[in-house]
Motif scaffolding. Structure first.
Motif, PDB file in Angstrom:
ATOM      1  N   PHE A 108       5.823 -18.676  18.901  1.00 13.21           N
ATOM      2  CA  PHE A 108       5.608 -17.372  18.279  1.00 13.21           C
ATOM      3  C   PHE A 108       4.928 -17.519  16.920  1.00 13.21           C
ATOM      4  O   PHE A 108       4.120 -16.673  16.533  1.00 13.21           O
ATOM      5  N   GLN A 122       1.507 -15.736  15.817  1.00 15.31           N
ATOM      6  CA  GLN A 122       1.529 -14.954  14.578  1.00 15.31           C
ATOM      7  C   GLN A 122       0.409 -15.399  13.650  1.00 15.31           C
ATOM      8  O   GLN A 122      -0.257 -14.578  13.007  1.00 15.31           O
ATOM      9  N   LEU A 159      -0.051  -8.452  15.302  1.00 14.21           N
ATOM     10  CA  LEU A 159       0.857  -8.852  16.378  1.00 14.21           C
ATOM     11  C   LEU A 159       2.102  -7.967  16.325  1.00 14.21           C
ATOM     12  O   LEU A 159       3.204  -8.402  16.022  1.00 14.21           O
ATOM     13  N   ASP A 208       4.899  -5.098  17.964  1.00 14.03           N
ATOM     14  CA  ASP A 208       5.669  -4.987  19.210  1.00 14.03           C
ATOM     15  C   ASP A 208       4.881  -4.241  20.277  1.00 14.03           C
ATOM     16  O   ASP A 208       4.911  -4.596  21.460  1.00 14.03           O
ATOM     17  N   ASN A 229       1.591  -4.078  20.641  1.00 10.41           N
ATOM     18  CA  ASN A 229       0.533  -4.934  21.175  1.00 10.41           C
ATOM     19  C   ASN A 229       1.111  -6.027  22.069  1.00 10.41           C
ATOM     20  O   ASN A 229       0.510  -6.392  23.091  1.00 10.41           O
ATOM     21  N   MET A 230       2.270  -6.549  21.693  1.00  6.65           N
ATOM     22  CA  MET A 230       2.908  -7.562  22.538  1.00  6.65           C
ATOM     23  C   MET A 230       3.306  -6.963  23.888  1.00  6.65           C
ATOM     24  O   MET A 230       3.086  -7.569  24.942  1.00  6.65           O
ATOM     25  N   ASP A 231       3.870  -5.763  23.857  1.00 10.62           N
ATOM     26  CA  ASP A 231       4.265  -5.101  25.104  1.00 10.62           C
ATOM     27  C   ASP A 231       3.055  -4.822  25.974  1.00 10.62           C
ATOM     28  O   ASP A 231       3.106  -4.977  27.199  1.00 10.62           O
ATOM     29  N   ARG A 259       1.876  -7.943  27.654  1.00  8.36           N
ATOM     30  CA  ARG A 259       2.761  -8.286  28.772  1.00  8.36           C
ATOM     31  C   ARG A 259       2.484  -7.398  29.976  1.00  8.36           C
ATOM     32  O   ARG A 259       2.452  -7.873  31.118  1.00  8.36           O
ATOM     33  N   PHE A 275       7.137 -13.882  28.023  1.00  8.94           N
ATOM     34  CA  PHE A 275       8.116 -14.506  27.149  1.00  8.94           C
ATOM     35  C   PHE A 275       8.796 -15.628  27.918  1.00  8.94           C
ATOM     36  O   PHE A 275       9.243 -15.452  29.055  1.00  8.94           O
ATOM     37  N   LEU A 320       5.749 -18.322  23.945  1.00 11.53           N
ATOM     38  CA  LEU A 320       4.996 -17.432  24.831  1.00 11.53           C
ATOM     39  C   LEU A 320       4.248 -18.259  25.859  1.00 11.53           C
ATOM     40  O   LEU A 320       3.715 -19.331  25.547  1.00 11.53           O
TER      41      LEU A 320
END
Length: 269
Positions: free
Chosen positions: A124, A128, A135, A137, A139-141, A144, A151, A156
């Motif tokens: 991570f 980052q 980065l 939440d 954009n991470m979702d 995914r 994850f 990752l």
């Protein structure tokens, strides 16, 4: 069961002049005789997982019409040059509802190298460092949801390093991460129908002619695999060329309009 070749169903549940009756019962000797094979072969198929075990009634094994249909199918496949191992894989794929390409072993020739890309793992802190404050939440979702990352414990899993690397370079050039993700989603929405059309074309004109009422001979299937592998680069060339053409047209239009606006501004001074 999706896209399962109907001829397999026909062979397993035939309607020919002497069909296998599902509720018929046979001893091992009777079954071997009906299937025009030997008890030794029958037991070998059973040991290798090609034939389900019989129903045990005391010390006697009782087989039924499904066993007979399976034996007849195995015999036809052997006549077409399929090995015991390939027959087992084919039957397992069919029973699990795998699609036609997988059942026939054509999946790799059609799909190509995309699914051969080895995923990589990043901590991570490494991710980052690449994207900084972008980065988030959300954009991470989104990444995914698009199947770009997973994850995996304390790190990752990057599922397609080539796509990820391209995204990093575009991000470093100044394009925001959320914009890149949305554009990737848009590209996927546009590309999937094109890909589906190409595969339908190949299946209709190259695969289906071999799949009338029976499986093709092994040499025919091998020839089809070689043909599909040879066609993949040609299809990719067409797609790449059309993408380059579209980029050029769009760039000329967008930049032309921008330059025109700038010139109008200078003329008004």
């Amino acid at each position: 069961m999706k896209n399962v070749p109907s001829f397999l169903g026909k062979l397993l549940h035939p309607t020919a002049a002497s069909p296998a009756v599902p509720d018929a019962e046979y001893t091992v000797d009777e079954l071997a005789r009906e299937a025009s094979t030997t008890v030794r072969n029958l037991r070998a198929y059973q040991d290798r997982g090609l034939l389900p075990p019989p129903e045990r009634r005391g010390r006697v094994g009782i087989y039924n019409g499904e066993h007979l249909a399976r034996l007849r199918l195995i015999g036809q496949l052997l006549e077409r040059g399929y090995s015991i191992a390939s027959i087992r894989e084919l039957l397992e794929a069919w029973e699990q509802g795998q699609d036609l390409a997988h059942v026939l072993g054509l999946e790799q020739a059609i799909v190509g190298a995309w699914n051969l890309v080895e995923p990589t793992h990043l901590g991570f802190d490494e991710v980052q460092a690449l994207f900084g404050a972008d980065l988030t939440d959300d954009n991470m979702d989104r990444a995914r949801e698009l199947g770009l990352i997973e994850f995996a414990g304390d790190h990752l899993r990057v599922l397609n390093p080539r796509v990820f690397s391209a995204g990093v370079q575009l991000y470093r050039s100044g394009i925001p991460l959320d914009v890149l993700l949305e554009q990737f989603a848009a590209i996927r929405r546009q590309v999937e129908p094109v890909s589906a059309g190409i595969v339908r074309m190949i299946v209709e004109h190259l695969v289906n002619p071999l799949l009338s009422d029976s499986l093709p001979h092994v040499r025919e299937l091998d020839g089809l695999n070689r043909q599909l592998l040879a066609l993949r680069p040609l299809v990719e060339q067409v797609v790449d060329s059309e993408l380059a053409r579209g980029l050029q047209l769009s760039a000329n239009q967008e930049l032309g309009e921008r330059v025109g606006e700038m010139l109008k501004g200078f003329l008004k001074r």
